[in-house]
Write an enzyme that holds these catalytic residues in place. Structure first.
Site, PDB file in Angstrom:
ATOM      1  N   SER A 147       0.758  -1.418  -0.066  1.00  0.00           N
ATOM      2  CA  SER A 147      -0.280   0.077   0.175  1.00  0.00           C
ATOM      3  C   SER A 147       0.497   0.904  -0.252  1.00  0.00           C
ATOM      4  O   SER A 147       0.477   2.473  -0.702  1.00  0.00           O
ATOM      5  CB  SER A 147      -0.769  -0.023   1.105  1.00  0.00           C
ATOM      6  OG  SER A 147      -1.505  -0.649   1.532  1.00  0.00           O
ATOM      7  N   ASP A 189     -17.612   2.442  -0.948  1.00  0.00           N
ATOM      8  CA  ASP A 189     -16.951   1.196  -0.823  1.00  0.00           C
ATOM      9  C   ASP A 189     -17.730   0.244  -0.004  1.00  0.00           C
ATOM     10  O   ASP A 189     -18.135  -0.052   0.803  1.00  0.00           O
ATOM     11  CB  ASP A 189     -15.778   1.414  -0.407  1.00  0.00           C
ATOM     12  CG  ASP A 189     -14.868   0.048   0.050  1.00  0.00           C
ATOM     13  OD1 ASP A 189     -15.134  -0.509  -0.676  1.00  0.00           O
ATOM     14  OD2 ASP A 189     -14.283   0.139   1.004  1.00  0.00           O
ATOM     15  N   ASP A 243     -11.619  -5.665  -0.452  1.00  0.00           N
ATOM     16  CA  ASP A 243     -10.899  -5.222   0.388  1.00  0.00           C
ATOM     17  C   ASP A 243     -10.834  -6.039   1.345  1.00  0.00           C
ATOM     18  O   ASP A 243     -12.121  -6.648   1.781  1.00  0.00           O
ATOM     19  CB  ASP A 243     -12.037  -3.753   0.526  1.00  0.00           C
ATOM     20  CG  ASP A 243     -10.754  -2.554   1.426  1.00  0.00           C
ATOM     21  OD1 ASP A 243     -10.568  -1.476   0.696  1.00  0.00           O
ATOM     22  OD2 ASP A 243     -10.448  -3.079   2.264  1.00  0.00           O
ATOM     23  N   HIS A 251     -15.605   0.335   3.422  1.00  0.00           N
ATOM     24  CA  HIS A 251     -14.893   1.789   4.197  1.00  0.00           C
ATOM     25  C   HIS A 251     -16.250   2.544   3.882  1.00  0.00           C
ATOM     26  O   HIS A 251     -15.737   4.131   4.619  1.00  0.00           O
ATOM     27  CB  HIS A 251     -13.934   2.389   3.380  1.00  0.00           C
ATOM     28  CG  HIS A 251     -12.305   1.260   4.024  1.00  0.00           C
ATOM     29  ND1 HIS A 251     -12.127   0.303   3.289  1.00  0.00           N
ATOM     30  CD2 HIS A 251     -11.569   1.287   4.901  1.00  0.00           C
ATOM     31  CE1 HIS A 251     -11.144  -0.374   3.553  1.00  0.00           C
ATOM     32  NE2 HIS A 251     -11.006   0.879   4.832  1.00  0.00           N
ATOM     33  N   CYS A 309      -8.045   2.410   1.666  1.00  0.00           N
ATOM     34  CA  CYS A 309      -8.831   1.517   0.951  1.00  0.00           C
ATOM     35  C   CYS A 309      -8.675   0.908  -0.520  1.00  0.00           C
ATOM     36  O   CYS A 309      -8.199   1.371  -1.803  1.00  0.00           O
ATOM     37  CB  CYS A 309     -10.138   2.522   0.724  1.00  0.00           C
ATOM     38  SG  CYS A 309     -11.572   1.699  -0.062  1.00  0.00           S
TER      39      CYS A 309
END
Length: 659
Positions: A328, A352, A365, A371, A384
């Site tokens: 990430s 999301d 996810d 999220h 995210c």
């Protein structure tokens, strides 16, 4: 009458004999005179030269090797003088083993010394002087000197030895020197100034000792020495002084280096810290380290075996040659690409639901249910995945490649160390060149999705990640990273900067850079930020991004650290810059096989920033705490299931990321 004739005949014979003898004597003296004229007049110059060569030795004088110092003048590599007992094989008439046995009665010679000498003897030329024992004590020197007449071809010499007073600290930066091998000798013979290495026994093998070898070595001098018939020096006739090698002043802060190495504890990993405005490498950490002093006189077999067979691979220069999926930590650059290319605005948001559907496949996810409403700022703060699945699909692999390349991803930085790896920044052209089979050469759209969260074929060195972070912190101005800041003449102490000006500028809009930086600050300051807990209470504001990279494919199974082999556990990553308003330091780090980036990598970054910005030293490392492989209370953190190049997950296997 007959008697008179006999007398005359005898007198004639006598005269003939006398004449013959006189002629013979004359011829002999003529030959002697001719030879004398030949030797003393005609060949005078040639024989005088030969006589001088027998009487005079041209002895190379090896220069002092340059010192290596950190940015504050702390010595990292220096020289010291010691006596060595040396044997010149070409002058030895008796059996070598017998000679060494006799020497062993005067000087302590261990089996390891014999073994090393035999190895040197195999690799050297017969007329070279080879050490059988180094660093003799004063008592040993006195004992041998008293008996030196018994050992023609054996002598004591004073030599300079290299020492690394910091031990294993920054060993992958400094490197080490070692005795010149046949391979080294062949390379020296190919040099234009190969004669400069006459008399030199040691050469840089790794690190800065190798990449700056010519500068550190200096210029060899020479002495004309008159010698006796026994080969002993009588007096020095003339001398051409050597020129010492130049000192290297590094950009590295060795105290910061120590703090970081201690913060890693027993874990494997790497960290590179860079001053964004200059490209100065402030710290260059590769864990585990090794002691370069082991190599100076030739490493023994036991230590060599331990270093080479260790699963921790201590000789691997991880920041330079280790490649890792960025996880990430890649997301801020993806977001910046979206802004620059007009694919997203900072305010644009979506709901999301916890997954992204593509081609009938579901990309999850890590947070069940998603999220909620996510804009660009929140996508970075909470990391995210779904946001970046969609973004990668909208951009496409070649667009991502074109944008990321100027930041240095998948490109050699040109740092002043050898053996830098390029890594992999994937593109359709790259895949066609990387694989032989046509089916493997094709780029599938589903492979692009995972690139958005730092998965798939993405594989970068920690140096590249730190370089990219420094470039972003420096508002797109690219500074070539370097370890040597300047050289210093040891005689005049005049210093010469080796630092280059900016390499180039990436044409980025400042308002877009500010959006990304602000979001990275949110990671450490906003509720839900993956770095909030670690940086709580910091006396400065920093920007950062956590990451966790999977190292093996799970084949659809759920990751469980407790039931996973250590070498298969996730890598923890973190990138950072500070202070946020005017960055003085940017860094990237990876901790191998420990788990979440927020739990294991971010704390190391905090200690590094605390020391560099505030001078605060951390408390002693609690190795039991560092050894944890599961998270305790990291509810708000995010993890990225990331794969190294060559272990791409299929769409069905791809789940979300928790940092």
């Amino acid at each position: 009458m007959n008697e008179l004739k006999n007398t005359e005949r005898e007198l004639h014979y006598f005269r003939m004999r006398l004449l013959f003898i006189g002629a013979f004597v004359f011829l002999c003296f003529s030959a002697l005179i001719a030879r004398f004229v030949w030797l003393q007049i005609i060949k005078h110059k040639d024989y005088v030269l030969l006589a001088d060569e027998n009487r005079i030795d041209i002895v190379p004088v090896v220069p002092n090797r340059g010192l290596i110092m950190d940015r504050n003048g702390v010595i990292l590599a220096r020289n010291y003088s010691a006596y060595t007992l040396e044997i010149t094989p070409s002058k030895i008439r008796e059996d070598m083993d017998v000679l060494i046995d006799e020497l062993g009665q005067l000087v302590d010679i261990q089996p390891k010394h014999r073994k090393r000498f035999r190895k040197l003897l195999e690799d050297s030329k017969n007329f070279e002087s080879l050490p059988i024992r180094t660093r003799l004590s004063d008592e040993e020197v006195a004992r041998f000197t008293a008996q030196r007449f018994r050992f023609p071809g054996v002598d004591i010499k004073a030599r300079l030895f290299r020492q690394y007073p910091q031990g294993d600290v920054a060993s992958h930066v400094i490197g080490y020197i070692g005795r010149i091998s046949q391979k080294d000798a062949d390379a020296i013979d190919d040099m234009e100034d190969s004669s400069n290495y006459n008399g030199t026994d040691y050469i840089g093998k790794e690190g800065l000792e190798k990449s700056y070898e010519k500068i550190l070595h200096g210029n060899t001098g020479f002495e004309e020495v008159e010698v006796s018939a026994g080969g002993r020096a009588v007096r020095t006739l003339s001398r051409s002084a050597p020129t010492s090698g130049k000192n290297l002043i590094l950009s590295v802060d060795i105290e910061l280096q120590k703090v970081i190495e201690e913060a890693f504890g027993d874990h494997r990993g790497a960290l590179v810290a860079i001053e964004p405005a200059t490209g100065d490498v402030l710290a260059f950490v590769s864990k585990p380290t090794y002691d370069p002093n082991l190599f100076v006189e030739g490493i023994d077999q036991q230590n060599w075996t331990e270093l080479n067979t260790s699963e921790d691979r201590p000789l691997l220069n991880r920041p330079l040659s280790g490649t890792y999926s960025p996880g990430s930590t890649y997301k801020p650059y993806m977001a910046l690409a979206a802004l620059e290319l007009g694919k997203r605005t900072p305010q644009q948001a979506f709901v999301d639901q916890g997954f992204f559907m593509f081609g009938g496949h579901r990309f999850n996810d890590d947070k069940p249910g998603g999220h909620g409403t996510v804009d660009m700022f929140r996508s970075i703060v909470v990391s995210c995945d779904t946001y970046y699945y969609m973004l990668a699909n909208d951009l496409g692999v070649d667009t991502i490649y074109d944008f990321m390349k100027p930041f240095g991803f998948g490109q050699k930085t040109g740092i002043d160390l050898e053996h830098e790896k390029q890594g992999v920044l994937p593109s359709t052209a790259w895949k066609r060149a990387a694989y032989k089979k046509l089916a493997q050469q094709k780029w599938y759209a589903g492979e692009t999705i995972s690139l958005g969260i730092g998965q798939g074929y993405n594989s970068f060195t920690p140096l590249q990640m730190a370089h990219a972070m420094a470039t972003l912190a420096n508002n797109g101005i690219v500074m070539k990273p370097h370890l040597v800041k300047m050289t210093e003449d040891p005689q005049t102490h005049q210093r010469t900067l080796t630092v280059q000006k900016e390499s180039y500028r990436i044409p980025l809009k400042q308002e877009n850079i500010d959006v990304i930086k602000n979001a990275m600050v949110g990671v450490t300051t906003v509720a839900g930020g993956t770095g909030l807990r670690v940086f709580s209470g910091a006396e400065y504001v920093s920007g950062g991004k956590t990451g966790t990279a999977q190292v093996v494919s799970l084949n659809g199974a759920k990751y469980d650290a407790k039931h996973t082999l250590e070498k298969h556990r996730d890598n923890a990553l973190y990138i950072a810059f500070a202070p946020a308003d005017k960055p003085k330091i940017a860094l990237a780090l990876v901790v191998e096989n420990v788990g979440f980036g927020a739990e294991f990598a971010a704390p190391i970054a905090r200690k590094a920033l605390d020391y560099y910005l505030l001078g605060k030293r951390p408390d002693p490392v609690d190795k039991k705490t560092l050894a944890k492989t599961e998270v305790t209370g990291a509810v708000s953190e995010v993890k990225s299931n990331t794969l190294p190049a060559g272990e791409l997950k299929t769409e069905e296997q791809t789940s979300g990321n928790k940092d």
